[in-house]
Design a protein around this motif. Sequence first.
Motif, PDB file in Angstrom:
ATOM      1  N   PRO A 261       0.947  -1.185  -0.048  1.00 10.05           N
ATOM      2  CA  PRO A 261       0.037   0.161  -0.118  1.00 10.05           C
ATOM      3  C   PRO A 261       0.816   1.465  -0.021  1.00 10.05           C
ATOM      4  CG  PRO A 261       0.239  -0.860   2.418  1.00 10.05           C
ATOM      5  CD  PRO A 261       1.107  -1.751   1.390  1.00 10.05           C
ATOM      6  N   ILE A 262       2.245   1.066   0.107  1.00 16.20           N
ATOM      7  CA  ILE A 262       3.144   2.112   0.262  1.00 16.20           C
ATOM      8  C   ILE A 262       3.431   2.845  -1.195  1.00 16.20           C
ATOM      9  CG2 ILE A 262       5.200   3.252   1.156  1.00 16.20           C
ATOM     10  CD1 ILE A 262       3.135   2.093   3.238  1.00 16.20           C
ATOM     11  N   GLY A 263       3.880   2.256  -2.065  1.00 14.82           N
ATOM     12  CA  GLY A 263       4.232   2.742  -3.307  1.00 14.82           C
ATOM     13  C   GLY A 263       5.858   2.837  -3.717  1.00 14.82           C
ATOM     14  N   ARG A 264       6.092   4.088  -4.133  1.00 20.60           N
ATOM     15  CA  ARG A 264       7.512   4.193  -4.560  1.00 20.60           C
ATOM     16  C   ARG A 264       8.694   3.826  -3.589  1.00 20.60           C
ATOM     17  NH1 ARG A 264       8.848  10.044  -4.625  1.00 20.60           N
ATOM     18  NH2 ARG A 264       6.587  10.042  -5.906  1.00 20.60           N
TER      19      ARG A 264
ATOM     20  N   VAL B  62       0.782  -7.076  -5.363  1.00 23.26           N
ATOM     21  CA  VAL B  62      -0.384  -6.274  -5.616  1.00 23.26           C
ATOM     22  C   VAL B  62       0.033  -5.001  -5.112  1.00 23.26           C
ATOM     23  CG1 VAL B  62      -2.889  -6.036  -5.267  1.00 23.26           C
ATOM     24  CG2 VAL B  62      -1.888  -8.508  -4.990  1.00 23.26           C
ATOM     25  N   SER B  63       0.559  -4.209  -6.293  1.00 25.82           N
ATOM     26  CA  SER B  63       0.657  -2.766  -5.795  1.00 25.82           C
ATOM     27  C   SER B  63      -0.451  -1.962  -5.995  1.00 25.82           C
ATOM     28  CB  SER B  63       1.899  -2.210  -6.599  1.00 25.82           C
ATOM     29  OG  SER B  63       2.263  -1.133  -6.468  1.00 25.82           O
ATOM     30  N   PHE B  64      -1.085  -1.548  -4.662  1.00 31.01           N
ATOM     31  CA  PHE B  64      -2.337  -0.854  -4.837  1.00 31.01           C
ATOM     32  C   PHE B  64      -2.309   0.465  -4.231  1.00 31.01           C
ATOM     33  CE2 PHE B  64      -2.583  -3.249  -0.766  1.00 31.01           C
ATOM     34  CZ  PHE B  64      -3.172  -2.352   0.207  1.00 31.01           C
ATOM     35  N   GLY B  65      -1.260   1.143  -3.713  1.00 36.41           N
ATOM     36  CA  GLY B  65      -0.948   2.331  -3.041  1.00 36.41           C
ATOM     37  C   GLY B  65      -0.082   3.443  -3.502  1.00 36.41           C
ATOM     38  N   MET B  66      -0.248   4.389  -3.061  1.00 36.49           N
ATOM     39  CA  MET B  66       0.821   5.382  -3.333  1.00 36.49           C
ATOM     40  C   MET B  66       1.042   6.396  -2.244  1.00 36.49           C
ATOM     41  SD  MET B  66      -0.543   6.669  -7.186  1.00 36.49           S
ATOM     42  CE  MET B  66      -0.450   8.339  -6.854  1.00 36.49           C
ATOM     43  N   ALA B  67       0.968   5.901  -1.106  1.00 37.84           N
ATOM     44  CA  ALA B  67       1.348   6.795   0.019  1.00 37.84           C
ATOM     45  C   ALA B  67       2.681   7.545  -0.292  1.00 37.84           C
ATOM     46  CB  ALA B  67       1.228   5.957   1.416  1.00 37.84           C
TER      47      ALA B  67
ATOM     48  N   SER C  39      11.388  -7.521 -18.268  1.00 40.90           N
ATOM     49  CA  SER C  39      12.529  -8.676 -17.940  1.00 40.90           C
ATOM     50  C   SER C  39      12.763  -8.654 -16.342  1.00 40.90           C
ATOM     51  CB  SER C  39      13.928  -8.031 -18.862  1.00 40.90           C
ATOM     52  OG  SER C  39      14.279  -6.814 -18.380  1.00 40.90           O
ATOM     53  N   THR C  40      12.625  -7.665 -15.590  1.00 43.72           N
ATOM     54  CA  THR C  40      13.134  -7.886 -14.007  1.00 43.72           C
ATOM     55  C   THR C  40      12.098  -8.789 -13.538  1.00 43.72           C
ATOM     56  OG1 THR C  40      13.502  -5.321 -14.150  1.00 43.72           O
ATOM     57  CG2 THR C  40      12.982  -6.478 -12.343  1.00 43.72           C
ATOM     58  N   LEU C  41      10.806  -8.912 -14.026  1.00 44.12           N
ATOM     59  CA  LEU C  41       9.955 -10.024 -13.266  1.00 44.12           C
ATOM     60  C   LEU C  41      10.494 -11.187 -13.750  1.00 44.12           C
ATOM     61  CD1 LEU C  41       6.454  -8.220 -14.271  1.00 44.12           C
ATOM     62  CD2 LEU C  41       7.823  -7.988 -12.141  1.00 44.12           C
ATOM     63  N   ASN C  42      10.810 -11.400 -14.894  1.00 46.56           N
ATOM     64  CA  ASN C  42      11.672 -12.875 -15.345  1.00 46.56           C
ATOM     65  C   ASN C  42      12.656 -13.000 -14.385  1.00 46.56           C
ATOM     66  OD1 ASN C  42      11.962 -15.334 -16.672  1.00 46.56           O
ATOM     67  ND2 ASN C  42      13.365 -14.286 -18.009  1.00 46.56           N
ATOM     68  N   ALA C  43      13.768 -12.008 -14.310  1.00 48.80           N
ATOM     69  CA  ALA C  43      14.847 -12.195 -13.423  1.00 48.80           C
ATOM     70  C   ALA C  43      14.661 -12.705 -12.049  1.00 48.80           C
ATOM     71  CB  ALA C  43      15.788 -10.982 -13.829  1.00 48.80           C
ATOM     72  N   LYS C  44      13.727 -12.164 -11.655  1.00 50.33           N
ATOM     73  CA  LYS C  44      13.480 -12.253 -10.160  1.00 50.33           C
ATOM     74  C   LYS C  44      12.610 -13.730  -9.945  1.00 50.33           C
ATOM     75  CE  LYS C  44      13.883  -7.438  -8.598  1.00 50.33           C
ATOM     76  NZ  LYS C  44      15.165  -7.542  -7.747  1.00 50.33           N
ATOM     77  N   GLY C  45      12.358 -14.302 -10.810  1.00 49.95           N
ATOM     78  CA  GLY C  45      11.672 -15.669 -10.830  1.00 49.95           C
ATOM     79  C   GLY C  45      10.245 -15.775 -11.368  1.00 49.95           C
ATOM     80  N   SER C  46       9.952 -15.110 -12.545  1.00 45.58           N
ATOM     81  CA  SER C  46       8.810 -15.147 -13.166  1.00 45.58           C
ATOM     82  C   SER C  46       7.828 -14.780 -12.249  1.00 45.58           C
ATOM     83  CB  SER C  46       8.388 -16.698 -13.460  1.00 45.58           C
ATOM     84  OG  SER C  46       9.321 -17.006 -14.583  1.00 45.58           O
ATOM     85  N   LEU C  47       7.992 -13.442 -11.783  1.00 48.04           N
ATOM     86  CA  LEU C  47       6.913 -12.861 -10.970  1.00 48.04           C
ATOM     87  C   LEU C  47       5.624 -12.397 -11.546  1.00 48.04           C
ATOM     88  CD1 LEU C  47       9.330 -10.757  -8.554  1.00 48.04           C
ATOM     89  CD2 LEU C  47       8.549 -13.066  -8.302  1.00 48.04           C
ATOM     90  N   PHE C  48       4.541 -12.251 -10.838  1.00 44.53           N
ATOM     91  CA  PHE C  48       3.367 -11.560 -11.425  1.00 44.53           C
ATOM     92  C   PHE C  48       3.349 -10.226 -10.461  1.00 44.53           C
ATOM     93  CE2 PHE C  48       3.009 -16.172 -11.843  1.00 44.53           C
ATOM     94  CZ  PHE C  48       2.238 -16.205 -13.110  1.00 44.53           C
ATOM     95  N   LEU C  49       2.747  -9.180 -11.359  1.00 45.48           N
ATOM     96  CA  LEU C  49       2.610  -8.004 -10.951  1.00 45.48           C
ATOM     97  C   LEU C  49       0.941  -7.365 -11.300  1.00 45.48           C
ATOM     98  CD1 LEU C  49       3.728  -5.261  -9.581  1.00 45.48           C
ATOM     99  CD2 LEU C  49       4.744  -4.785 -11.869  1.00 45.48           C
ATOM    100  N   THR C  50       0.596  -6.897 -10.502  1.00 42.27           N
ATOM    101  CA  THR C  50      -0.685  -6.164 -10.729  1.00 42.27           C
ATOM    102  C   THR C  50      -0.791  -4.888 -10.068  1.00 42.27           C
ATOM    103  OG1 THR C  50      -3.238  -6.554 -10.825  1.00 42.27           O
ATOM    104  CG2 THR C  50      -2.319  -7.300  -8.843  1.00 42.27           C
ATOM    105  N   ARG C  51      -1.345  -3.944 -10.676  1.00 40.49           N
ATOM    106  CA  ARG C  51      -1.772  -2.872  -9.940  1.00 40.49           C
ATOM    107  C   ARG C  51      -3.266  -2.472 -10.200  1.00 40.49           C
ATOM    108  NH1 ARG C  51       0.369   1.251  -6.906  1.00 40.49           N
ATOM    109  NH2 ARG C  51       0.048   3.167  -7.665  1.00 40.49           N
ATOM    110  N   PRO C  52      -4.212  -3.231  -9.336  1.00 38.11           N
ATOM    111  CA  PRO C  52      -5.558  -2.919  -9.374  1.00 38.11           C
ATOM    112  C   PRO C  52      -6.010  -1.668  -9.240  1.00 38.11           C
ATOM    113  CG  PRO C  52      -4.994  -4.012  -7.364  1.00 38.11           C
ATOM    114  CD  PRO C  52      -3.811  -3.795  -8.127  1.00 38.11           C
ATOM    115  N   SER C  53      -7.315  -1.470  -9.801  1.00 36.93           N
ATOM    116  CA  SER C  53      -7.889   0.391  -9.261  1.00 36.93           C
ATOM    117  C   SER C  53      -9.146  -0.039  -9.197  1.00 36.93           C
ATOM    118  CB  SER C  53      -7.614   1.269 -10.494  1.00 36.93           C
ATOM    119  OG  SER C  53      -8.508   0.878 -11.692  1.00 36.93           O
TER     120      SER C  53
END
Length: 159
Positions: A50-53, A70-75, A85-99
């Motif tokens: 929930p924090i963000g940057r 799950v990146s949902f905040g921008m405090a 390619s970063t997601l692949n390099a770190k282990g085939s990660l999944f990333l979502t930014r729901p709204s």
Amino acid sequence: MCDSGPSRVERTRTAFCTGSPGFSCSAAATLTDAVVDITQGKKVDVVYDPIGRVSFEASLNCLRPRGLLVSFGMASGAPAPVEISTLNAKGSLFLTRPSLAAHTATPEEYQQRAKDVLQAIDAGIIQPNVGRRYPLADAARAHADLYRGGLPGAVVLVP
């Protein structure tokens, strides 16, 4: 997981009292090390950020291979763009930014989701944590307190 700050102890207590099976409360700079230590090197399946940057990179580094962020905040501001390619390099990660807008695209969908939430509250599935109530006339003070941070739970303006 949460970033450090004046309400750190309260957030930790709240997480444990609400049954969080795993929770770490650290500064972003030490978060990954804390998670690696707590999980004995396995890291975690999911991070809700929930924090963000300031916490985004640490959140990615806390994930096991094929983990989900799950990146949902921008405090602290919006997270920086991510090279795919970063997601692949770190282990085939999944990333979502729901709204909220994407999940309530039509008036009917919005009303159904609101109904679902209210029913879950009535059934005791969701237990709202109202941290502070302000008279509507004190809305400016409520906003100032929110901006300063450290308020546990939801802030409610009462007419």
